[in-house]
Design a protein around this motif. Structure first.
Motif, short mmCIF file in Angstrom:
data_model
loop_
_atom_site.label_atom_id
_atom_site.label_comp_id
_atom_site.label_asym_id
_atom_site.label_seq_id
_atom_site.Cartn_x
_atom_site.Cartn_y
_atom_site.Cartn_z
N VAL A 51 -71.38 44.13 22.51
CA VAL A 51 -70.54 44.74 21.48
C VAL A 51 -71.29 45.89 20.82
CG1 VAL A 51 -69.42 44.36 19.24
CG2 VAL A 51 -69.16 42.67 21.07
N ASP A 52 -72.59 45.73 20.63
CA ASP A 52 -73.40 46.81 20.05
C ASP A 52 -73.34 48.07 20.91
OD1 ASP A 52 -74.16 45.41 17.81
OD2 ASP A 52 -76.03 44.66 18.70
N ASP A 53 -73.36 47.89 22.23
CA ASP A 53 -73.24 49.04 23.13
C ASP A 53 -71.91 49.76 22.94
OD1 ASP A 53 -75.73 48.50 24.31
OD2 ASP A 53 -74.82 47.18 25.81
N ILE A 54 -70.85 48.95 22.81
CA ILE A 54 -69.51 49.52 22.67
C ILE A 54 -69.36 50.30 21.38
CG2 ILE A 54 -67.04 48.97 22.47
CD1 ILE A 54 -67.65 46.45 24.19
N PHE A 65 -65.28 47.13 15.09
CA PHE A 65 -64.88 46.53 16.36
C PHE A 65 -64.13 45.23 16.12
CE2 PHE A 65 -65.49 43.50 19.79
CZ PHE A 65 -65.16 44.24 20.92
N PHE A 66 -64.68 44.35 15.30
CA PHE A 66 -64.06 43.04 15.09
C PHE A 66 -62.81 43.12 14.21
CE2 PHE A 66 -68.39 41.62 16.33
CZ PHE A 66 -68.00 40.86 17.42
N ARG A 67 -62.56 44.27 13.64
CA ARG A 67 -61.30 44.46 12.94
C ARG A 67 -60.15 44.60 13.93
NH1 ARG A 67 -62.21 49.23 9.69
NH2 ARG A 67 -63.55 47.85 8.47
N TYR A 68 -60.49 45.06 15.14
CA TYR A 68 -59.47 45.28 16.16
C TYR A 68 -59.46 44.21 17.25
CZ TYR A 68 -58.86 49.90 14.10
OH TYR A 68 -58.61 50.93 13.24
N PHE A 69 -60.62 43.65 17.55
CA PHE A 69 -60.73 42.70 18.67
C PHE A 69 -61.56 41.50 18.23
CE2 PHE A 69 -60.77 47.05 20.40
CZ PHE A 69 -59.53 47.04 21.02
N ALA A 70 -61.09 40.32 18.59
CA ALA A 70 -61.82 39.10 18.22
C ALA A 70 -63.07 38.91 19.06
CB ALA A 70 -60.90 37.88 18.37
N SER A 71 -63.09 39.52 20.26
CA SER A 71 -64.22 39.32 21.16
C SER A 71 -64.25 40.44 22.19
CB SER A 71 -64.10 37.98 21.88
OG SER A 71 -62.94 37.99 22.73
N LYS A 72 -65.34 40.48 22.94
CA LYS A 72 -65.46 41.43 24.05
C LYS A 72 -64.38 41.17 25.10
CE LYS A 72 -69.01 41.05 26.82
NZ LYS A 72 -70.37 41.09 27.43
N GLU A 73 -64.10 39.90 25.34
CA GLU A 73 -63.07 39.55 26.33
C GLU A 73 -61.71 40.07 25.92
OE1 GLU A 73 -60.79 35.54 27.43
OE2 GLU A 73 -62.91 35.45 27.99
N GLU A 74 -61.39 39.97 24.64
CA GLU A 74 -60.09 40.46 24.17
C GLU A 74 -59.95 41.96 24.41
OE1 GLU A 74 -57.75 40.95 19.97
OE2 GLU A 74 -58.66 38.99 20.38
N ALA A 75 -61.02 42.70 24.17
CA ALA A 75 -60.99 44.13 24.45
C ALA A 75 -60.82 44.40 25.94
CB ALA A 75 -62.27 44.79 23.94
#
Length: 226
Positions: A51-54, A65-75
Motif C-alpha cells: 500500500v505504501d508503494d501505491i 488510500f484507506f478512505r477509498y479501499f479497505a484493502s489492496k485486494e479491494e483495489a
C-alpha cells in the motif's frame, strides 16, 4: 438481442447531472489510486507491491488510500466489480421470453458493448486487460478471483430464478446453468491469459467460440466413431 439501431435502457435514460467539483476531485483521486495500483501490480507483481508503494506512486497519504479501499485486494478487483455489475444489469434487462442460457449470452454480448467505455473512465482498458494475466499467475489473486466468482454465480442464479419464476432453493436448474456458463468463462480466461494477444477483442472472440460449443458439447455424444 438488440441491433445497432435499437437503443439500450441506458441510451433511453436521461443524462445524469454532472457531479460537483468536490465529487470530481474524489473520483480523480480514486482513479489515480486505481491506476497506480494496477500499474504496480502489473509491472512488479501483486505480492511485491505494498500500500505504501501505491500511495507513493499516487502522491497521496496512506490514510487517503484507506478512505477509498479497505484493502489492496479491494483495489485490485474494483474495476472487475464494475464489469460484473454491467453484466448483471444487462441480464436483468434481457427479454423475459429468452431461455436462460440465451439470456446469459445476450447479457454478455450487451455488456461487452458498454464495458470498454466504462472501464476507460477509471483506467486504460489495456491496463485492465493486462492485469487479468496477473490474476492468473498470482495464487493469492487467483484464489480471491475464484471466491468472488462463486459469489457472483450465486447472484446471477438468483436473477435467473427470478426471471423464470423459480424457487432457487427448490430447483437446481438456475445454479446449474449459471455454473456451466461460469465454467466456460473461466476456461476462456485461463486460455486467453496464456496467449500473446491480450486484447479485449481476442477475449471476446474466444468466449463466443466456446459458448458456441456449449450446447452440443453437453447434449451430444462425445464418443468418436471408429
Amino acid at each position: 438481442m438488440r441491433t445497432a439501431d435499437t437503443p439500450t435502457a441506458a441510451e433511453d435514460a436521461p443524462a445524469a447531472p454532472r457531479p460537483g467539483l468536490r465529487e470530481r476531485k474524489k473520483r480523480r483521486t480514486r482513479d489515480t489510486l486505481l491506476r497506480s495500483a494496477l500499474e504496480l501490480f502489473t509491472e512488479h507483481g501483486y505480492e511485491e507491491t505494498t500500500v505504501d508503494d501505491i500511495v507513493e506512486a499516487a502522491d497521496v497519504s496512506q490514510r487517503t488510500f484507506f478512505r477509498y479501499f479497505a484493502s489492496k485486494e479491494e483495489a485490485a478487483f474494483f474495476v472487475s466489480r464494475l464489469a460484473e455489475s454491467h453484466f448483471v444489469d444487462a441480464l436483468r434487462r434481457r427479454p423475459p421470453g429468452e431461455a436462460p442460457l440465451d439470456a446469459l449470452r445476450g447479457a454478455l454480448v450487451e455488456s461487452w458493448d458498454t464495458i470498454g467505455d466504462a472501464v476507460e473512465q477509471l483506467v486504460p482498458l489495456d491496463l485492465h486487460m493486462r492485469f487479468y494475466r496477473v490474476i492468473e499467475s498470482t495464487p493469492a489473486l487467483l484464489a480471491a478471483h475464484l471466491r468472488r466468482s462463486t459469489e457472483l454465480e450465486e447472484e446471477i442464479a438468483r436473477v435467473v430464478a427470478a426471471r423464470e419464476g423459480l424457487d432457487l432453493d427448490a430447483d437446481p436448474r438456475p445454479r446449474v446453468v449459471v455454473a456451466v456458463f461460469g465454467a466456460v468463462i473461466r476456461v476462456t480466461e485461463r486460455i486467453w491469459s496464456e496467449r500473446d494477444d491480450a486484447g479485449i477483442a481476442a477475449l471476446r472472440d474466444l468466449t463466443a467460440s466456446y459458448l458456441d460449443q456449449v450446447e452440443p458439447a453437453l447434449t451430444g455424444s462425445w464418443r468418436r466413431t471408429p
